[in-house]
Design a protein around this motif. Sequence first.
Motif, mmCIF file in Angstrom:
data_model
loop_
_atom_site.group_PDB
_atom_site.id
_atom_site.type_symbol
_atom_site.label_atom_id
_atom_site.label_comp_id
_atom_site.label_asym_id
_atom_site.label_seq_id
_atom_site.Cartn_x
_atom_site.Cartn_y
_atom_site.Cartn_z
ATOM 1 N N ALA A 161 0.977 -1.235 -0.135
ATOM 2 C CA ALA A 161 0.035 -0.007 -0.005
ATOM 3 C C ALA A 161 0.759 1.322 -0.093
ATOM 4 C CB ALA A 161 -1.098 -0.011 1.218
ATOM 5 N N GLY A 162 2.301 0.902 -0.129
ATOM 6 C CA GLY A 162 3.189 2.278 0.256
ATOM 7 C C GLY A 162 3.398 2.354 1.450
ATOM 8 N N LEU A 163 3.685 3.862 2.018
ATOM 9 C CA LEU A 163 4.081 3.986 3.246
ATOM 10 C C LEU A 163 3.047 3.768 4.135
ATOM 11 C CD1 LEU A 163 6.293 5.513 4.785
ATOM 12 C CD2 LEU A 163 5.515 7.630 4.291
ATOM 13 N N VAL A 164 3.256 3.101 5.126
ATOM 14 C CA VAL A 164 2.275 2.926 6.136
ATOM 15 C C VAL A 164 2.711 3.286 7.514
ATOM 16 C CG1 VAL A 164 1.049 0.954 4.898
ATOM 17 C CG2 VAL A 164 2.846 0.421 6.488
ATOM 18 N N GLY A 165 4.018 3.830 7.741
ATOM 19 C CA GLY A 165 4.332 4.262 8.883
ATOM 20 C C GLY A 165 5.794 4.886 9.081
ATOM 21 N N PHE A 166 6.142 5.346 10.266
ATOM 22 C CA PHE A 166 7.461 6.188 10.271
ATOM 23 C C PHE A 166 7.654 6.105 11.436
ATOM 24 C CE2 PHE A 166 4.754 10.038 10.025
ATOM 25 C CZ PHE A 166 5.545 10.631 10.615
ATOM 26 N N ALA A 167 9.100 6.259 11.960
ATOM 27 C CA ALA A 167 9.534 6.597 13.210
ATOM 28 C C ALA A 167 10.866 7.361 13.207
ATOM 29 C CB ALA A 167 9.975 5.345 14.072
ATOM 30 N N ALA A 168 10.979 8.378 13.862
ATOM 31 C CA ALA A 168 12.218 9.217 14.018
ATOM 32 C C ALA A 168 12.792 9.236 15.189
ATOM 33 C CB ALA A 168 11.911 10.595 13.578
ATOM 34 N N ALA A 169 14.180 9.239 15.651
ATOM 35 C CA ALA A 169 14.878 9.649 16.847
ATOM 36 C C ALA A 169 16.180 10.462 16.565
ATOM 37 C CB ALA A 169 15.272 8.123 17.346
ATOM 38 N N GLY A 170 16.433 11.010 17.748
ATOM 39 C CA GLY A 170 17.681 11.688 17.694
ATOM 40 C C GLY A 170 17.951 12.328 19.165
ATOM 41 N N THR A 171 18.611 13.385 19.106
ATOM 42 C CA THR A 171 19.123 14.182 20.479
ATOM 43 C C THR A 171 17.838 14.457 21.106
ATOM 44 O OG1 THR A 171 21.088 14.879 19.489
ATOM 45 C CG2 THR A 171 20.183 15.892 21.296
ATOM 46 N N PRO A 172 17.781 14.286 22.322
ATOM 47 C CA PRO A 172 16.571 14.734 23.280
ATOM 48 C C PRO A 172 16.330 16.292 23.239
ATOM 49 C CG PRO A 172 18.260 13.752 24.654
ATOM 50 C CD PRO A 172 18.983 13.735 23.250
ATOM 51 N N SER A 173 15.136 16.576 23.127
ATOM 52 C CA SER A 173 14.594 17.973 23.120
ATOM 53 C C SER A 173 14.301 18.447 24.352
ATOM 54 C CB SER A 173 13.280 18.041 22.282
ATOM 55 O OG SER A 173 12.379 17.459 22.685
ATOM 56 N N GLN A 174 14.221 17.528 25.402
ATOM 57 C CA GLN A 174 13.905 18.227 26.803
ATOM 58 C C GLN A 174 14.830 17.353 27.874
ATOM 59 O OE1 GLN A 174 11.221 20.295 27.495
ATOM 60 N NE2 GLN A 174 11.084 20.476 25.221
ATOM 61 N N ALA A 175 15.058 18.068 28.978
ATOM 62 C CA ALA A 175 15.714 17.741 29.848
ATOM 63 C C ALA A 175 15.356 16.375 30.550
ATOM 64 C CB ALA A 175 16.167 18.503 31.081
ATOM 65 N N ILE A 176 13.959 16.239 30.586
ATOM 66 C CA ILE A 176 13.285 14.940 31.177
ATOM 67 C C ILE A 176 13.757 13.693 30.791
ATOM 68 C CG2 ILE A 176 11.254 15.147 29.492
ATOM 69 C CD1 ILE A 176 11.011 14.586 33.429
ATOM 70 N N PHE A 177 14.295 13.655 29.191
ATOM 71 C CA PHE A 177 14.719 12.591 28.821
ATOM 72 C C PHE A 177 15.934 12.188 29.306
ATOM 73 C CE2 PHE A 177 11.595 14.261 25.909
ATOM 74 C CZ PHE A 177 10.899 13.011 25.351
ATOM 75 N N ASP A 178 16.575 12.753 30.363
ATOM 76 C CA ASP A 178 17.680 12.449 31.086
ATOM 77 C C ASP A 178 18.680 11.377 30.250
ATOM 78 O OD1 ASP A 178 18.805 12.213 33.607
ATOM 79 O OD2 ASP A 178 17.741 10.378 34.161
ATOM 80 N N GLY A 179 19.207 12.219 29.433
ATOM 81 C CA GLY A 179 20.064 11.321 28.552
ATOM 82 C C GLY A 179 19.860 10.344 27.785
ATOM 83 N N ARG A 180 18.730 9.905 27.745
ATOM 84 C CA ARG A 180 18.023 8.818 26.592
ATOM 85 C C ARG A 180 18.101 9.365 25.397
ATOM 86 N NH1 ARG A 180 14.424 8.760 31.256
ATOM 87 N NH2 ARG A 180 14.659 7.071 32.523
#
Length: 184
Positions: free
Chosen positions: A70-89
């Motif tokens: 059916a073509g594109l059915v999903g996507f995901a993106a990750a990278g440097t955290p945008s908020q301090a609450i991510f605590d290095g993750r």
Amino acid sequence: MSAVNIRSARLDDAKAVADLHVAVWRHTYHALAPSKAFVALDEEHRFASWHKRLSSPAADQIVLLAESGAGLVGFAAAGTPSQAIFDGRSEIKHLYVDPQHKRRGIGRALLETMAARLVEQGRRSAAIGVVAGNGPAIAFYEAQGGRQAGSYTDPGPLWRSHNLVYAWDDLEALVRRQPVSSAP
């Protein structure tokens, strides 16, 4: 799960990702986001953002696409955290599946492949912010072993949403749950 290929996004995918992003975002947040956000976050806005992101990616950025017949059915993106609450993750910034293709294992495949790619980068943990009130996403992340690790208010220019943080502190365990085949 029906046959789905997970691969890295390329610059020429920007329009398809933008179109799916708008469709899924509007479906997901129809009862949560203010109407001004729906007007401003249109295909043109999302295309400009995705084109920029895919044309000059950050060193730690990962963008994955899930495709089927059916073509594109999903996507995901990750990278440097945008908020301090991510605590290095690492921050999983997006994980969207076309509503017509949900409950077929696509979200799980994207999440597990993302975990594998993050581990390849030497990352051990990741987290995602999910808008409070987005019950289906919360249930999904909990079913995938995510644990609530805090909350924050997204200062976004159009919508100050309250978000819950779901974390995976052992990405290798997420990767080991079930092998996922994907293309580079």
